[in-house]
Design a protein around this motif. Sequence first.
Motif, PDB file in Angstrom:
ATOM      1  N   ALA A 143      19.486  94.529 -55.242  1.00  0.00           N
ATOM      2  CA  ALA A 143      19.942  92.979 -55.023  1.00  0.00           C
ATOM      3  C   ALA A 143      18.625  92.232 -56.443  1.00  0.00           C
ATOM      4  O   ALA A 143      19.501  91.403 -56.937  1.00  0.00           O
ATOM      5  N   ALA A 144      17.485  92.317 -56.483  1.00  0.00           N
ATOM      6  CA  ALA A 144      15.873  91.960 -57.462  1.00  0.00           C
ATOM      7  C   ALA A 144      16.815  92.111 -58.638  1.00  0.00           C
ATOM      8  O   ALA A 144      16.968  91.078 -59.717  1.00  0.00           O
ATOM      9  N   LYS A 145      17.623  93.660 -58.879  1.00  0.00           N
ATOM     10  CA  LYS A 145      17.709  93.794 -60.658  1.00  0.00           C
ATOM     11  C   LYS A 145      19.113  92.664 -60.775  1.00  0.00           C
ATOM     12  O   LYS A 145      19.506  92.071 -61.694  1.00  0.00           O
ATOM     13  N   ALA A 146      20.098  92.729 -59.860  1.00  0.00           N
ATOM     14  CA  ALA A 146      21.703  91.928 -60.151  1.00  0.00           C
ATOM     15  C   ALA A 146      21.388  90.754 -59.782  1.00  0.00           C
ATOM     16  O   ALA A 146      21.747  90.078 -60.962  1.00  0.00           O
ATOM     17  N   MET A 147      20.188  89.835 -59.507  1.00  0.00           N
ATOM     18  CA  MET A 147      19.703  88.517 -59.895  1.00  0.00           C
ATOM     19  C   MET A 147      19.432  88.064 -61.530  1.00  0.00           C
ATOM     20  O   MET A 147      19.866  87.243 -61.418  1.00  0.00           O
ATOM     21  N   SER A 148      18.314  89.614 -61.438  1.00  0.00           N
ATOM     22  CA  SER A 148      17.771  89.155 -62.593  1.00  0.00           C
ATOM     23  C   SER A 148      18.781  89.498 -63.629  1.00  0.00           C
ATOM     24  O   SER A 148      18.806  88.192 -65.024  1.00  0.00           O
ATOM     25  N   LEU A 149      19.516  89.920 -63.843  1.00  0.00           N
ATOM     26  CA  LEU A 149      21.522  89.999 -64.873  1.00  0.00           C
ATOM     27  C   LEU A 149      21.719  89.029 -64.597  1.00  0.00           C
ATOM     28  O   LEU A 149      22.183  88.258 -66.069  1.00  0.00           O
ATOM     29  N   TRP A 150      22.045  88.081 -63.759  1.00  0.00           N
ATOM     30  CA  TRP A 150      23.160  87.171 -63.711  1.00  0.00           C
ATOM     31  C   TRP A 150      22.223  86.118 -63.772  1.00  0.00           C
ATOM     32  O   TRP A 150      22.824  85.376 -64.717  1.00  0.00           O
ATOM     33  N   ILE A 151      21.288  85.710 -63.990  1.00  0.00           N
ATOM     34  CA  ILE A 151      20.477  84.698 -64.465  1.00  0.00           C
ATOM     35  C   ILE A 151      20.479  85.127 -65.553  1.00  0.00           C
ATOM     36  O   ILE A 151      20.213  83.666 -66.565  1.00  0.00           O
ATOM     37  N   SER A 152      20.315  85.277 -66.779  1.00  0.00           N
ATOM     38  CA  SER A 152      19.828  85.705 -67.981  1.00  0.00           C
ATOM     39  C   SER A 152      20.778  85.387 -68.836  1.00  0.00           C
ATOM     40  O   SER A 152      20.697  85.299 -70.217  1.00  0.00           O
ATOM     41  N   SER A 153      22.392  84.996 -67.864  1.00  0.00           N
ATOM     42  CA  SER A 153      23.537  85.041 -68.685  1.00  0.00           C
ATOM     43  C   SER A 153      23.431  83.602 -68.312  1.00  0.00           C
ATOM     44  O   SER A 153      24.510  83.776 -67.191  1.00  0.00           O
ATOM     45  N   PRO A 154      24.135  82.914 -69.044  1.00  0.00           N
ATOM     46  CA  PRO A 154      24.415  81.266 -68.882  1.00  0.00           C
ATOM     47  C   PRO A 154      25.477  81.072 -68.112  1.00  0.00           C
ATOM     48  O   PRO A 154      25.558  80.467 -67.224  1.00  0.00           O
ATOM     49  N   PRO A 155      27.095  82.308 -68.234  1.00  0.00           N
ATOM     50  CA  PRO A 155      27.776  81.668 -67.122  1.00  0.00           C
ATOM     51  C   PRO A 155      27.681  82.185 -66.017  1.00  0.00           C
ATOM     52  O   PRO A 155      28.024  81.641 -64.970  1.00  0.00           O
ATOM     53  N   HIS A 156      26.680  83.481 -65.737  1.00  0.00           N
ATOM     54  CA  HIS A 156      27.133  83.488 -64.145  1.00  0.00           C
ATOM     55  C   HIS A 156      25.955  82.947 -63.568  1.00  0.00           C
ATOM     56  O   HIS A 156      25.632  82.821 -62.297  1.00  0.00           O
ATOM     57  N   LEU A 157      24.187  82.441 -64.238  1.00  0.00           N
ATOM     58  CA  LEU A 157      23.950  81.789 -64.129  1.00  0.00           C
ATOM     59  C   LEU A 157      24.052  80.347 -63.225  1.00  0.00           C
ATOM     60  O   LEU A 157      23.904  79.587 -62.383  1.00  0.00           O
ATOM     61  N   ALA A 158      25.678  79.984 -64.281  1.00  0.00           N
ATOM     62  CA  ALA A 158      25.941  78.640 -64.460  1.00  0.00           C
ATOM     63  C   ALA A 158      26.641  78.732 -62.281  1.00  0.00           C
ATOM     64  O   ALA A 158      26.515  78.155 -61.713  1.00  0.00           O
ATOM     65  N   ASN A 159      27.464  79.477 -62.189  1.00  0.00           N
ATOM     66  CA  ASN A 159      28.190  80.327 -60.675  1.00  0.00           C
ATOM     67  C   ASN A 159      27.123  80.417 -59.990  1.00  0.00           C
ATOM     68  O   ASN A 159      27.451  79.881 -58.988  1.00  0.00           O
ATOM     69  N   LEU A 160      25.928  80.584 -60.159  1.00  0.00           N
ATOM     70  CA  LEU A 160      24.371  80.586 -59.219  1.00  0.00           C
ATOM     71  C   LEU A 160      24.678  79.618 -58.608  1.00  0.00           C
ATOM     72  O   LEU A 160      23.617  79.204 -57.374  1.00  0.00           O
ATOM     73  N   LEU A 161      24.212  78.486 -59.698  1.00  0.00           N
ATOM     74  CA  LEU A 161      23.871  77.302 -59.283  1.00  0.00           C
ATOM     75  C   LEU A 161      24.854  76.348 -59.124  1.00  0.00           C
ATOM     76  O   LEU A 161      24.820  75.309 -59.115  1.00  0.00           O
ATOM     77  N   SER A 162      26.408  76.980 -59.266  1.00  0.00           N
ATOM     78  CA  SER A 162      26.923  75.581 -59.461  1.00  0.00           C
ATOM     79  C   SER A 162      27.381  75.555 -57.936  1.00  0.00           C
ATOM     80  O   SER A 162      26.859  75.901 -56.345  1.00  0.00           O
ATOM     81  N   SER A 163      27.346  73.742 -57.751  1.00  0.00           N
ATOM     82  CA  SER A 163      27.620  73.128 -56.430  1.00  0.00           C
ATOM     83  C   SER A 163      28.510  72.983 -55.921  1.00  0.00           C
ATOM     84  O   SER A 163      28.098  72.028 -54.506  1.00  0.00           O
ATOM     85  N   ARG A 164      29.494  72.976 -56.491  1.00  0.00           N
ATOM     86  CA  ARG A 164      30.750  73.079 -55.979  1.00  0.00           C
ATOM     87  C   ARG A 164      31.286  74.543 -55.256  1.00  0.00           C
ATOM     88  O   ARG A 164      32.283  73.358 -54.279  1.00  0.00           O
ATOM     89  N   TRP A 165      30.517  75.266 -55.191  1.00  0.00           N
ATOM     90  CA  TRP A 165      30.764  76.522 -54.172  1.00  0.00           C
ATOM     91  C   TRP A 165      30.201  76.184 -53.017  1.00  0.00           C
ATOM     92  O   TRP A 165      29.280  75.736 -52.567  1.00  0.00           O
ATOM     93  N   ARG A 166      31.455  76.670 -51.338  1.00  0.00           N
ATOM     94  CA  ARG A 166      31.045  76.780 -50.950  1.00  0.00           C
ATOM     95  C   ARG A 166      31.220  77.520 -49.172  1.00  0.00           C
ATOM     96  O   ARG A 166      29.872  77.655 -48.500  1.00  0.00           O
ATOM     97  N   GLN A 167      31.019  79.083 -49.959  1.00  0.00           N
ATOM     98  CA  GLN A 167      31.339  79.740 -50.084  1.00  0.00           C
ATOM     99  C   GLN A 167      31.424  80.975 -50.417  1.00  0.00           C
ATOM    100  O   GLN A 167      31.424  80.904 -51.837  1.00  0.00           O
ATOM    101  N   ILE A 168      31.244  82.733 -50.668  1.00  0.00           N
ATOM    102  CA  ILE A 168      30.773  83.483 -51.142  1.00  0.00           C
ATOM    103  C   ILE A 168      31.561  84.659 -50.163  1.00  0.00           C
ATOM    104  O   ILE A 168      31.172  84.927 -49.455  1.00  0.00           O
ATOM    105  N   GLY A 169      31.677  85.931 -50.836  1.00  0.00           N
ATOM    106  CA  GLY A 169      31.843  87.258 -51.164  1.00  0.00           C
ATOM    107  C   GLY A 169      32.179  88.491 -51.787  1.00  0.00           C
ATOM    108  O   GLY A 169      31.380  87.848 -52.475  1.00  0.00           O
TER     109      GLY A 169
END
Length: 178
Positions: free
Chosen positions: A123-149
């Motif tokens: 999980a930590a590596k997946a997060m690191s890879l997503w955080i280093s990618s602007p579009p993936h980071l935007a999804n992680l930090l979007s206040s629009r999302w309410r649910q996740i799968g």
Amino acid sequence: MNGGRTLRVALVLVALVATALLADAALATSTSEKSVPTLNHQVLVAVNRFRLAHGVPALRESAGLDRSARQHSLEMGRLGYFAHASADGASFWRRIERYYPQNGASYWSVGENLVWRAPGLRAAKAMSLWISSPPHLANLLSSRWRQIGISAVVVAHAPGVYGGAHAVIITTDFGVRR
């Protein structure tokens, strides 16, 4: 050989190839692919911890988004591709909508993060890879999302882009409807 016979031979060959592909897919599903519920949970915890640390509300897990993510992770592993679009060319939001329908909501939106590594992924590596990618980071930090799968799968001898390696594939589908 006459045209009718050529057509019949071609149809038989197509049927044989299709049968072989279905058998391979069934074999892959039963023997070489498995879900990793512990990793799913770890990713959920990591995503929500990251969001809370950045002042964004935690996400609730959605059964529909979980099913969408699982279907996509398994399909990518079985067929050896890595993309947001489905194998049939459908866009990611169309695939997600089958599992997470609008149900008359006046507002509906979905997003997706993907990641894979061989031979393993935490999980930590997946997060690191997503955080280093602007579009993936935007999804992680979007206040629009309410649910996740979330769906993490391990595929032994994954074909195609995975090069026959033991691959871990994680799909996270984000959603909101109100």
